[in-house]
Design an enzyme around this catalytic site. Structure first.
Site, PDB file in Angstrom:
ATOM      1  N   CYS A  62       0.833  -1.205   0.000  1.00 34.92           N
ATOM      2  CA  CYS A  62       0.000   0.000   0.000  1.00 34.92           C
ATOM      3  C   CYS A  62       0.867   1.253   0.000  1.00 34.92           C
ATOM      4  O   CYS A  62       0.622   2.196  -0.753  1.00 34.92           O
ATOM      5  CB  CYS A  62      -0.936  -0.014   1.201  1.00 34.92           C
ATOM      6  SG  CYS A  62      -2.036   1.421   1.286  1.00 34.92           S
TER       7      CYS A  62
ATOM      8  N   GLY B 260       2.136  10.462   8.873  1.00 30.06           N
ATOM      9  CA  GLY B 260       2.247  10.201  10.304  1.00 30.06           C
ATOM     10  C   GLY B 260       3.054   8.967  10.637  1.00 30.06           C
ATOM     11  O   GLY B 260       2.960   8.448  11.751  1.00 30.06           O
TER      12      GLY B 260
ATOM     13  N   CYS C 247      -6.151  -3.229   7.390  1.00 29.23           N
ATOM     14  CA  CYS C 247      -7.271  -2.290   7.371  1.00 29.23           C
ATOM     15  C   CYS C 247      -8.505  -2.832   6.667  1.00 29.23           C
ATOM     16  O   CYS C 247      -9.628  -2.525   7.059  1.00 29.23           O
ATOM     17  CB  CYS C 247      -6.835  -0.965   6.742  1.00 29.23           C
ATOM     18  SG  CYS C 247      -6.492  -1.039   4.960  1.00 29.23           S
TER      19      CYS C 247
END
Length: 380
Positions: free
Chosen positions: A120, A144, A217
């Site tokens: 990803c 982040g 996810c």
């Protein structure tokens, strides 16, 4: 949150005022990317928040702790509203399926244990999203992630995060040099996650106490086998569990339910010594089990190598480095012998157990925490 700071440069390493520096922040809706966006906005940067809609798998959208699910997009938008910068949501569902989810399913069918988060980052976030940031005339893109970008003598370098418990270098080894030049990781120097949450609380962000994302996810409740079965009907066809001599010990409910090194859930009882999964044979639908010592190996074949060194990877016959073969394990000493510019045989100084095709082998400097890249473990 200083990065690359020296005389005349702002905290992102540019020789101009923050107000004249546009930075696209990849926002997942979690506390990490939210804290990055808020701090940069507070410092006066021209911040643009972008969130990718990656999947819509029904239950996955409502999964607590999932990345970029419906509630996370809402949370990212609230942060942008609170801090007063624009926020956009881009539909990348088809791209994500083609680049990440399909390979994830096919890898399990081939008997490998994939790491979709790496793909990803490599194929979506640091490729398509990064290009979108450039289209928005951004000077850089910030994320982040817990990893450090440091300026070396000749170029930007990738280094482990200051907080070893949060370090995400294993998942970012495939970052290309040209991508690294454009990327910024403002959280990499922080000593703990508590500092990140304190930043979010300082700006009154609603995500300050939001739980960390867990697991993969797009896999609701960690049930990856159900996702694979949905994508690839027949993936869970039953087969035999056999020992190393081919003796049938039990039946299994699909090769996709097993990984190298697995002991629990084999359904084999009444044996004197425990048995572990030592090999998966998807062609015959066999799960091969054996004693623990069969899991140990010192030779790891690696391909698709991304090299971040200062000289070409194949310019030397061997490299003395530390390597990490699973995200949860510390780096260990190894000798890396290039076979080509993108392939190598890695010899571990001390044998390790459970080396699995589909996992990454990441290269680290023996001292200092610099990441020199890495590659994918495959069947020799």
């Amino acid at each position: 949150m200083a990065l690359d700071r020296s005389d005349g440069l702002n905290s992102l390493g540019f020789a101009k005022a923050p107000a004249d520096t546009r930075v696209v922040v990849a926002m997942s809706g979690g506390v990490d990317s939210s804290a990055v966006a808020a701090q940069l906005a507070d410092e006066g940067y021209d911040v643009v928040g972008v969130t990718l809609q990656l999947y819509d798998h029904g239950a996955a959208l409502a999964k607590k702790g999932a990345c970029c699910a419906g509630r996370d997009i809402h949370d990212a938008a609230r942060v942008a509203e609170t801090m007063g910068f624009p926020h956009y949501v881009l539909d990348y569902e088809n791209v994500f399926k083609d680049a990440v989810i399909d390979e994830f399913a096919d890898s399990y069918l081939a008997g490998a244990t994939p790491v979709p988060c790496i793909r990803c980052n490599e194929r979506v976030k640091f490729k398509d999203l990064l290009e979108t940031a450039k289209d928005l005339d951004a000077d850089c893109m910030a994320t982040g992630h817990y990893i450090q970008r440091k300026m070396g003598r000749e170029k930007a370098e990738l280094h482990s995060a200051a907080d070893a418990a949060r370090d995400q270098s294993y998942f970012l080894f495939s970052t290309k040099q040209e991508q690294l030049d454009f990327l910024r990781f403002p959280l990499g120097h922080l000593e703990s996650k508590a500092e990140t949450r304190a930043l979010a609380a300082k700006y009154g962000l609603s995500v300050a106490d939001k739980p960390d994302s867990q697991d993969i996810c797009f896999v609701p409740n960690g049930n990856y086998a159900a996702v694979i079965e949905k994508l690839r009907p027949g993936a869970a066809d039953p087969g035999e569990i056999v020992d190393i001599d081919g003796n049938v010990l039990a039946m299994h409910r699909g090769v996709i339910h097993y990984t190298i090194g697995q002991r629990r859930g084999l359904g084999i009882g009444g044996l004197d010594d425990p048995l572990y999964v030592v090999k998966l044979d998807p062609d015959t639908r066999r799960v091969i089990v054996g004693p623990k010592e069969m899991l140990s190996t010192r030779t790891v074949p690696v391909r698709e190598i991304n090299w971040l060194g200062d000289t070409p990877f194949d310019s030397q016959q061997e490299w003395q480095m530390d390597v990490k073969i699973r995200s949860t394990r510390p780096p260990r000493g190894a000798v890396i012998r290039p076979v080509s510019a993108t392939e190598a045989e890695v010899e571990l100084i001390v044998a390790e157990e459970g080396v699995s095709p589909g996992q990454a082998c990441v290269f680290y400097a023996p001292e200092g925490g610099r990441i020199f890249g890495g590659g994918w473990i495959h069947k020799g």
